[in-house]
Design a protein around this motif. Structure first.
Motif, PDB file in Angstrom:
ATOM      1  N   UNK A 195     -27.552  45.195  25.473  1.00 58.52           N
ATOM      2  CA  UNK A 195     -26.608  45.673  24.358  1.00 58.52           C
ATOM      3  C   UNK A 195     -25.549  46.260  25.148  1.00 58.52           C
ATOM      4  N   UNK A 196     -24.447  46.148  24.775  1.00 58.99           N
ATOM      5  CA  UNK A 196     -23.156  46.632  25.708  1.00 58.99           C
ATOM      6  C   UNK A 196     -22.328  47.233  24.968  1.00 58.99           C
ATOM      7  N   UNK A 197     -22.194  48.653  25.115  1.00 57.41           N
ATOM      8  CA  UNK A 197     -21.075  49.281  24.401  1.00 57.41           C
ATOM      9  C   UNK A 197     -20.023  49.653  25.285  1.00 57.41           C
ATOM     10  N   UNK A 198     -18.963  49.077  24.774  1.00 60.91           N
ATOM     11  CA  UNK A 198     -17.766  49.280  25.877  1.00 60.91           C
ATOM     12  C   UNK A 198     -16.404  49.174  25.142  1.00 60.91           C
ATOM     13  N   UNK A 199     -15.456  49.854  25.710  1.00 63.93           N
ATOM     14  CA  UNK A 199     -14.149  49.997  25.122  1.00 63.93           C
ATOM     15  C   UNK A 199     -13.119  48.928  25.900  1.00 63.93           C
ATOM     16  N   UNK A 200     -13.450  48.677  27.055  1.00 67.14           N
ATOM     17  CA  UNK A 200     -12.294  47.873  27.808  1.00 67.14           C
ATOM     18  C   UNK A 200     -12.740  46.437  27.212  1.00 67.14           C
ATOM     19  N   UNK A 201     -11.757  45.676  26.673  1.00 65.90           N
ATOM     20  CA  UNK A 201     -11.925  44.514  26.134  1.00 65.90           C
ATOM     21  C   UNK A 201     -11.830  43.377  27.023  1.00 65.90           C
ATOM     22  N   UNK A 202     -11.387  43.611  28.208  1.00 66.13           N
ATOM     23  CA  UNK A 202     -11.465  42.558  29.340  1.00 66.13           C
ATOM     24  C   UNK A 202     -13.009  42.459  29.730  1.00 66.13           C
ATOM     25  N   UNK A 223     -19.648  38.038  15.735  1.00 70.17           N
ATOM     26  CA  UNK A 223     -19.358  36.949  16.034  1.00 70.17           C
ATOM     27  C   UNK A 223     -19.050  36.829  17.535  1.00 70.17           C
ATOM     28  N   UNK A 224     -18.320  35.412  17.911  1.00 69.53           N
ATOM     29  CA  UNK A 224     -18.165  35.360  19.409  1.00 69.53           C
ATOM     30  C   UNK A 224     -16.834  36.205  19.777  1.00 69.53           C
ATOM     31  N   UNK A 225     -16.825  36.864  20.731  1.00 72.99           N
ATOM     32  CA  UNK A 225     -15.716  37.836  20.912  1.00 72.99           C
ATOM     33  C   UNK A 225     -14.432  37.371  20.661  1.00 72.99           C
ATOM     34  N   UNK A 226     -13.979  36.395  21.121  1.00 70.74           N
ATOM     35  CA  UNK A 226     -12.603  36.051  20.760  1.00 70.74           C
ATOM     36  C   UNK A 226     -12.366  36.122  19.576  1.00 70.74           C
ATOM     37  N   UNK A 227     -12.862  35.162  18.601  1.00 69.79           N
ATOM     38  CA  UNK A 227     -12.501  35.175  17.306  1.00 69.79           C
ATOM     39  C   UNK A 227     -12.670  36.478  16.539  1.00 69.79           C
ATOM     40  N   UNK A 228     -14.070  37.227  16.954  1.00 68.61           N
ATOM     41  CA  UNK A 228     -14.106  38.442  16.220  1.00 68.61           C
ATOM     42  C   UNK A 228     -13.305  39.575  16.335  1.00 68.61           C
ATOM     43  N   UNK A 229     -12.851  39.589  17.610  1.00 73.24           N
ATOM     44  CA  UNK A 229     -11.745  40.533  17.877  1.00 73.24           C
ATOM     45  C   UNK A 229     -10.310  40.270  16.924  1.00 73.24           C
ATOM     46  N   UNK A 230     -10.223  39.162  16.720  1.00 72.12           N
ATOM     47  CA  UNK A 230      -8.867  38.898  15.937  1.00 72.12           C
ATOM     48  C   UNK A 230      -9.141  39.162  14.502  1.00 72.12           C
ATOM     49  N   UNK A 231     -10.363  39.163  13.961  1.00 73.66           N
ATOM     50  CA  UNK A 231     -10.469  39.482  12.882  1.00 73.66           C
ATOM     51  C   UNK A 231      -9.829  40.603  11.966  1.00 73.66           C
TER      52      UNK A 231
END
Lengths: 247, 411
Positions: A195-202, A223-231
């Motif tokens: 489980x990774x807590x992180x602020x750096x989106x890259x 969800x998957x990172x790409x779609x989820x972060x555009x929610x």
């Protein structure tokens, strides 16, 4: 999700006085997966990590590791069951050397190595995290970046099945971040679920198989990172409603 | 033993083991044979009595250090455990006329169980801090004192005279018996402390001292280790107290459960160094010897001042105790001690072994108290012949970067 999750949290609540830090959060982690736990500051990410790892008792909810409840049990038993963590602000054992810090993990973690192997194993984990050069240095002489990696080495020395990484990459420069991404990838490939807590989106996009977004103590997206972060709800939570509308 | 102890400053463990073993064996052999050489017939040899007290204080401060030094919880309960041992002897001699060889383990057991039971209660408190524990431990000794003062079956407040205590005849005179048993207890305690330091448990206790929560997260069974260390330490304190009752002979609750023992073990261990088994040994020997010499000269007040001064200087300047500094400056300390012996013997100021030993120790300590900056200057300018082997030179260089201070104190 075909297999049973290696780590599952159900409906966790944690309040501090009048403040509800985590309000009914749930998550599950599959074997060999890296789950990103993201959210704005104060959304309860670290509180959730602390609750899962037994740092403080939770008010309600359940934490299951391999199907066994670990909430409410002594923290050393949680470690023996195979859960390890790092601290957002490094907490090295201050009077020991880097090597001895890692040795504590080797001695007492899930595997509980004997006297003969501890030294070799501890050196291995220091080399693995790139700290080979500071093996015998007292921790007071380590830089922040080295301390963060010492947290990681010490957690790995416990031979965990599940690893909670609380912002291990914050404050590192881009080159160090790349090295860390590489190390964490190798840890996952060795069969550890993370489980990774992180602020750096890259980092989140590059490493995580799945992302859970936390805002004001509750899960708002997954969800998957790409779609989820555009929610839309996620963008709202991070940047505020006005900005989201404007964009 | 190749592994570096978690409490050991690394330079120590690089030393060849054979030399250390031989040195320890030689010291022990001399100490074991001393009563045979010194005390035959006459049981008033001062050296034997002096060494008895050194062994007593070494045992007491080492037993304190097993929990309070290694795990970092300052305990004032030493008097309770020591006193429990003392009164075990008083009661068992009075009612059962038991042999001291049997009483000593029973005294240890009584004190050890006392620690275990009180530990179960106090360590069970989730929010226990070092300060609260210190206060609790203080009240334990005070409480035991009140108990002994008011319960007639134990004492009742008037004190008890022990009289004759039975022991096997092959142990010789009373003083020889005290000497031999105290030596055995001291060796056992120090050996146990050393074994713990270098074991898995030593790492666990070090983790508890530095950050108890992190220790738990790494898998250290913190509650079990605290209980074990607290009880093991108390056991040796009680066993040593049981023997000491024979020497004091007239026992009172105020003396047995008073603050003298806790006060001195703390001072000795803090000055000696709490992270290494050798620290309390050195501290106890140093403090008791200077105390003995100054008392002999009728300067008890000066002793109090000296102890206070030394404590202040060590706490401010060395923090980790003189033992750590000794590992960094072994050669210079040895030379200073040797020079002191030479001067004392040539000028004829010594007179006896203890005085010479006291001067040697104080000179060694003086070298250890020289601030790093001043010491480095003199080391840099020393002549070539001064370099006693490459080992010491190499060690001096590793010590040259400013060492980060180890945080100590109450926690």
């Amino acid at each position: 999700m075909s297999a049973a999750p290696v780590l599952a949290c159900h409906d966790i609540r944690k309040t501090f006085g009048n403040l509800t830090a985590v309000n009914g959060a749930s998550l599950h982690l599959a074997e060999g997966e890296i789950l990103g736990l993201v959210g704005p500051n104060g959304s309860g990410k670290s509180t959730l990590i602390n609750a899962v790892s037994g740092y403080f008792p939770i008010d309600s909810g359940q934490v299951l590791l391999d199907g066994h409840r670990i909430d409410g049990i002594a923290s050393h038993r949680i470690s023996h069951r195979g859960l390890a963590r790092t601290y957002q602000i490094p907490r090295p054992l201050g009077s020991l050397t880097a090597l001895d810090n890692v040795k504590v993990g080797c001695y007492f973690g899930r595997r509980r190595s004997g006297n003969s192997d501890v030294d070799k194993e501890a050196r291995h984990w220091l080399a693995f995290t790139g700290l080979g050069a500071v093996t015998d240095a007292p921790v007071a002489s380590l830089t922040l970046h080295q301390r963060k990696f010492l947290e990681l080495a010490r957690a790995l020395a416990c031979r965990p099945r599940v690893l909670l990484l609380d912002e291990v990459l914050a404050g590192l420069n881009p080159v160090e971040v790349d090295a860390a991404i590489d190390v964490i990838g190798q840890v996952r490939d060795s069969g550890v679920s993370i489980v990774l807590v992180e602020h750096i989106m890259r980092v989140v996009v590059k490493l995580c198989d799945r992302v859970t977004v936390l805002a004001a103590g509750s899960m708002i997206a997954e969800g998957p990172p790409q779609t989820c972060l555009r929610d839309e709800a996620v963008v709202d939570a991070y940047l505020g409603r006005q900005h989201a509308r404007g964009a | 033993m190749t592994s570096t102890g978690p409490l050991a400053p690394s330079p120590l463990t690089r030393r060849p083991t054979a030399i250390k073993l031989a040195a320890a064996a030689a010291v022990l052999a001399v100490l074991a044979l001393l009563p045979v050489i010194e005390g035959t017939g006459r049981n008033s040899s001062y050296l034997i009595v002096y060494l008895y007290f050194v062994f007593f204080w070494v045992t007491q401060s080492t037993s304190w250090n097993i929990f309070s030094g290694y795990a970092g919880y300052f305990s004032f309960a030493q008097g309770a455990f020591y006193g429990a041992g003392v009164y075990t002897t008083v009661l068992l001699v009075e009612h059962l006329h038991m042999s001291i060889l049997l009483i000593i383990p029973i005294g240890g057991l009584v004190a050890g169980l006392t620690a275990l039971l009180t530990g179960l209660i106090v360590f069970g408190i989730r929010s226990l801090s070092g300060e609260i524990f210190a206060l609790f431990s203080l009240s334990l000794g005070l409480g035991f004192g009140v108990l002994a003062n008011n319960v007639n079956a134990i004492d009742g407040g008037s004190g008890r005279v022990l009289g004759q205590v039975s022991y096997p005849a092959w142990l010789g005179s009373v003083n020889q018996m005290l000497y031999v048993l105290a030596l055995v207890l001291a060796v056992a305690t120090v050996f146990c402390a050393r074994a713990i330091q270098h074991s898995r448990m030593g790492y666990g206790l070090a983790a508890i001292r530095d950050d108890e929560h992190v220790g738990g997260t790494l898998g250290v069974p913190t509650l079990r280790y605290k209980l074990m260390a607290f009880s093991i330490g108390a056991m040796f304190a009680g066993a040593s107290g049981a023997l000491h009752a024979v020497l004091i002979n007239f026992v009172t609750p105020d003396a047995a459960f008073g603050q003298q023992v806790p006060f001195y073990v703390i001072v000795m261990s803090v000055i000696g160094g709490r992270r290494h088994w050798l620290g309390p040994v050195l501290g106890a020997t140093l403090i008791y010897t200077t105390n003995d010499r100054l008392t002999n000269l009728g300067m008890v007040e000066l002793n109090q001042i000296l102890v206070g001064l030394l404590l202040t200087v060590v706490v401010v300047g060395l923090r980790a105790g003189i033992v750590v500094q000794l590992f960094r400056r072994p050669a210079a300390t040895a030379v200073a001690a040797a020079v002191a012996v030479l001067i004392v013997e040539v000028t004829g100021r010594g007179g006896d072994v203890i005085t010479t030993f006291a001067w040697a120790m104080l000179s060694g300590v003086a070298i250890l108290l020289v601030p790093d900056r001043v010491y480095q200057m003199t080391v840099r300018h020393r002549p070539r012949w001064w370099r006693l082997g490459r080992l010491t030179a190499a060690r001096d260089e590793t010590a040259s970067p400013p060492k980060p201070r180890v945080s100590g104190g109450l926690r």
